[in-house]
Design a protein around this motif. Structure first.
Motif: not given
Ligand SMILES: *Cc1c(COP(=O)(O)O)cnc(C)c1O
Length: 354
Positions: A85-96, A228-233
């Protein structure tokens, strides 16, 4: 540092993981792993999948997403899977969060400030109350993105679903991430709220209650557009982010859910035992709803207690941050390990009273 590292990373402070000594020298109570092995079916799934390692994994994790959707009562389109889930956190900060402020508690998971810095996000760090709880009122109507671990780490304290809902509804133009890494140990899950609100992400992991820390598997639930945004990242960084063996383990683990949820119940019982024993010994122990306790004792500093336990072959976690330096965080192991911990703790304390 080489002379080639980009200037913007020169002052980046990386996350410090807990010690991972290889081999079995210690009773390991320092990184909140499960003390129980994966179920036999989960282990077998990894072995069978290894035969196909010449082929890339399914970039969509289809079967795994289906199983997660069934298990949590959401639609397939509302599930995202990740390499921990660290990767989700990473994508979250990066995307949003790189163009919008993000708020999180001052004492919480150490990765939030690291990702904020890595992606150039402006952070608002909100202190805890004196009793170490998150004051949900501090997050209402602040017009910032918000990240909260619930139960929080390393305190183990929780917000109720009603408190989370108020945070979500009072910040309608911002996205809220609730990190439920420890939810199976007694917290209130907010998954249901993701069906109602388009600005909420609820994130979970197989690392704690499902004995797969070494497999690296995380997942989250949210509105379809956010997914979809997370998938894009993901497709812009690492399309095969969840490897074959881990996908197979994840499917098997959901099919064996009873095994893991029973283990979570055992851990809750052991946590209650440990909390009670430590309180009898004079420790101040927070009311944890996670698979660890957070405790301090007047007669020994956190750093010293950590060192003394280490000398007895028991690894726990100590954080040097000023507000919590008196505490240690102890992962809940098997009952046998925790009984040993209690005995060693008595020995350490009795030396101080002579
Ligand atoms: C352990 C933990 C995670 C990350 O776990 P992964 O192993 O990357 O899935 C995320 N958030 C919190 C609060 C944690 O304690």
């Amino acid at each position: 540092m080489s002379r080639f590292l980009c200037e913007k990373f020169s002052s980046l402070e990386a996350y410090t993981p807990g010690e991972q000594p290889q081999g079995m020298k210690y009773i390991k109570l320092n990184t909140n792993e499960s003390p129980y092995p994966p179920s036999p079916k989960t282990i077998a799934a990894a072995g069978m999948e290894a035969e196909k390692l010449n082929l890339y994994s399914d970039p969509e994790s289809k079967l795994l997403k289906q199983r997660l959707a069934e298990r949590y009562g959401v639609k397939y389109e509302n599930v995202f899977t990740s390499n921990g889930s660290d990767e989700i956190l990473q994508f979250f900060f990066m995307a949003f969060c790189s163009e919008r402020d993000v708020a999180y508690p001052s004492i919480s998971y150490g990765f939030y400030p690291v990702y904020a810095e890595l992606f150039g996000c402006k952070s608002t760090v909100i202190p805890l109350k004196d009793d170490f709880s998150v004051d949900s009122g501090d997050y209402e109507g602040i017009n910032k993105n918000i990240v909260i671990a619930n139960p929080n780490a390393p305190t183990g304290l929780c917000l109720t679903m009603a408190q989370v809902e108020k945070i979500v509804t009072s910040n309608p133009d911002n996205i809220v991430l609730i990190d439920e890494a420890y939810v199976d140990f007694g917290g209130d899950s907010c998954v249901e709220l993701t069906k109602k609100y388009s600005n909420l992400v609820v994130c979970m992991t197989f690392s704690k209650s499902r004995s797969l820390a070494g497999g690296r598997l995380g997942f989250c639930f949210a509105n379809e557009e956010i997914i979809k945004d997370l998938e894009k990242i993901k497709y812009s960084t690492n399309p095969y982010n969840v490897n074959r063996m881990t996908q197979a383990c994840g499917v098997a683990a959901i099919e064996d859910d009873g095994y893991y949820m029973d283990n979570a119940q055992k851990i809750i019982k052991t946590r209650e035992y440990l909390t009670e024993e430590y309180r009898k010994l004079g420790f101040y122990v927070l009311d944890s709803k996670a698979n660890f306790i957070f405790a301090k004792h007047n007669s020994i500093s956190g750093a010293e207690f950590y060192r003394e336990l280490r000398a007895c072959g028991i690894l726990v976690r100590h954080f040097s941050k000023a507000e919590i330096k008196d505490f240690v965080r102890i992962s809940v192991g098997t009952m046998e390990d925790i009984e040993t911990l209690v005995i060693k703790t008595k020995e350490i304390l009795s030396k101080r009273f002579v």
